[in-house]
Write an enzyme that holds these catalytic residues in place. Structure first.
Site, PDB file in Angstrom:
ATOM      1  N   THR A 185     -15.572  79.195  95.553  1.00  0.00           N
ATOM      2  CA  THR A 185     -14.588  78.909  94.509  1.00  0.00           C
ATOM      3  C   THR A 185     -13.699  80.124  94.264  1.00  0.00           C
ATOM      4  O   THR A 185     -12.489  79.989  94.075  1.00  0.00           O
ATOM      5  CB  THR A 185     -15.291  78.480  93.210  1.00  0.00           C
ATOM      6  OG1 THR A 185     -16.159  77.376  93.482  1.00  0.00           O
ATOM      7  CG2 THR A 185     -14.280  78.065  92.158  1.00  0.00           C
ATOM      8  N   ASP A 186     -14.287  81.311  94.260  1.00  0.00           N
ATOM      9  CA  ASP A 186     -13.486  82.530  94.138  1.00  0.00           C
ATOM     10  C   ASP A 186     -12.506  82.652  95.290  1.00  0.00           C
ATOM     11  O   ASP A 186     -11.324  82.993  95.097  1.00  0.00           O
ATOM     12  CB  ASP A 186     -14.394  83.760  94.114  1.00  0.00           C
ATOM     13  CG  ASP A 186     -14.937  84.080  92.731  1.00  0.00           C
ATOM     14  OD1 ASP A 186     -14.400  83.549  91.743  1.00  0.00           O
ATOM     15  OD2 ASP A 186     -15.897  84.864  92.637  1.00  0.00           O
ATOM     16  N   ILE A 187     -12.983  82.414  96.506  1.00  0.00           N
ATOM     17  CA  ILE A 187     -12.117  82.530  97.680  1.00  0.00           C
ATOM     18  C   ILE A 187     -10.956  81.539  97.598  1.00  0.00           C
ATOM     19  O   ILE A 187      -9.788  81.894  97.831  1.00  0.00           O
ATOM     20  CB  ILE A 187     -12.918  82.294  98.969  1.00  0.00           C
ATOM     21  CG1 ILE A 187     -13.993  83.368  99.152  1.00  0.00           C
ATOM     22  CG2 ILE A 187     -11.996  82.230 100.182  1.00  0.00           C
ATOM     23  CD1 ILE A 187     -13.452  84.756  99.356  1.00  0.00           C
TER      24      ILE A 187
END
Length: 403
Positions: A185-187
């Site tokens: 999700t961060d990526i």
């Protein structure tokens, strides 16, 4: 022979002030830096980005000894310059405001209102730089009942539905919610931030004005549910965990072999018929229960055990050789060491090495974007904490203000 001159990377001349830390914001900053932007990473003196201490493992020097640089930090911070500025002090705040006047883009991932108390929010900075593109990355966005909450990738994978469709099916051994093995999700949020920043810069060419980008991890995770979200919204089907199986395609999962496992990714009826021929069971593709994908999905519980009984009879390499020759998508399930030993990965140059002041060299993963006329560039390793403070203040501000 192609004699076309290679042009500078596409974002050359764009200045980015990166106030973010950990992964989503730094990932966006690294993408912009690879594309040519001058990205200045602002870090807290003494400690810097949180991920600098997220070890072991640490980068090793030529003698095999650990350096001070955690490998987690290395993955998202190449091509940047680091300045150490304490934004909690009036002097530090003044420096950030001065740098923001010279910047095209600001990236930040502070909690809601976290920079407003320092006068470093978008509303404050745009007063002296109306062309500023200001990207705020938070867990839940600038509005809504959860806006003030902190957001973390693991938390968002759960709240955003990803863990409800990842893992073994209920009732099977090992069943239960499962996160993805990287902070996906961060990526994805970092990639959306990169797209949004470039879109805002393109729009600025028409309007002459910057704007505020409000990007939330939860929003991104839900947007990236893709067909699983559509299965629910349009098909009234609540997706469930299916292990490695696909909700809409059969066979499209892992299968056991005589010495391991392979991936079989049959995307259409023609490919299924070819697989059946290689497997020695052409009658399967003629069977009314399996002849179309819709029927294979409906009869998954019957077909998959038949396929497993066949695949387990031959080694993985035999299957891959035969299926590739027949045009059936398939492949191995590689460990990460096997990934970087793969001839295709090596041919594409996905493992790069840059000089590093402590370790001599640092191994990194290449940017996957391939631009023919203005390619990405790799000009500097992930920086040491505060390595470029004097240099950046001199270049951007024309002087080195005292801290």
């Amino acid at each position: 022979m192609n004699t076309t001159a290679v042009r500078p990377p596409p974002l050359t001349g764009i200045r980015v002030l990166d106030l973010s830390r950990v992964l989503a914001g730094p990932w966006a900053g690294q993408m912009l830096a690879d594309l040519g932007a001058d990205v200045v990473k602002v870090e807290k003196p003494g400690s810097g980005d949180d991920t600098r201490s997220w070890g072991p493992p640490y980068l090793k020097d030529a003698s095999g000894r650990d350096t001070s640089e955690a490998t987690y930090f290395l993955c998202a911070n190449r091509n940047k310059r680091s300045v150490a500025i304490d934004i909690a002090t009036p002097e530090g705040q003044a420096q950030i405001r001065a740098l923001a006047q010279q910047a095209d883009v600001v990236l930040e991932n502070f909690k809601l209102g976290g920079l407003k108390r320092y006068g470093l929010d978008y509303a404050s900075l745009k007063e002296s730089n109306s062309r500023l593109v200001y990207c705020s990355i938070t867990g839940f966005g600038q509005t809504g009942p959860y806006a003030a909450r902190a957001g973390y990738d693991f938390l968002i994978q759960g709240m955003g539905g990803l863990m409800s469709v990842t893992g073994q099916p209920d009732g099977e051994p090992g069943a239960g919610p499962q996160k993805v093995g990287v902070a996906l999700t961060d990526i994805m949020t970092g990639l959306y931030a990169t797209i949004a920043v470039q879109a805002a810069l393109a729009e600025r060419e028409k309007s002459g004005l910057g704007q505020h980008i409000d990007l939330a991890l939860l929003d991104v995770q839900i947007a990236c549910l893709a067909n699983q979200a559509s299965n629910y919204l349009a098909g009234q089907l609540v997706p469930r965990r299916m292990g490695n199986a696909h909700p809409n395609i059969v066979p499209y999962q892992d299968f056991p072999t005589a010495d391991g496992d392979i991936i079989l990714a049959v995307g259409n009826d023609g490919q299924f018929a070819k697989f059946c021929a290689v497997a020695g069971h052409p009658e399967w593709s003629a069977d009314a229960r399996f002849s179309s994908n819709a029927q294979r999905v409906a009869n998954r519980a019957v077909l998959v055990p038949l396929l497993r009984q066949a695949t387990v009879m031959r080694p993985s390499s035999d299957w891959i050789t035969a299926l590739e020759a027949a045009g059936v998508p398939c492949g191995p399930i590689n460990r990460i060491d096997e990934v970087f030993a793969d001839p295709q990965v090596q041919a594409r140059g996905l493992h790069i090495t840059l000089d590093h002041p402590l370790a001599g060299t640092v191994p990194l993963v290449a940017n996957p974007i391939r631009l023919s006329g203005s390619p990405v560039s790799y000009h500097s390793p992930p920086p040491m904490l505060g390595q470029h403070t004097d240099e950046v203040l001199a270049q951007w501000l024309g002087t080195v203000p005292a801290l």
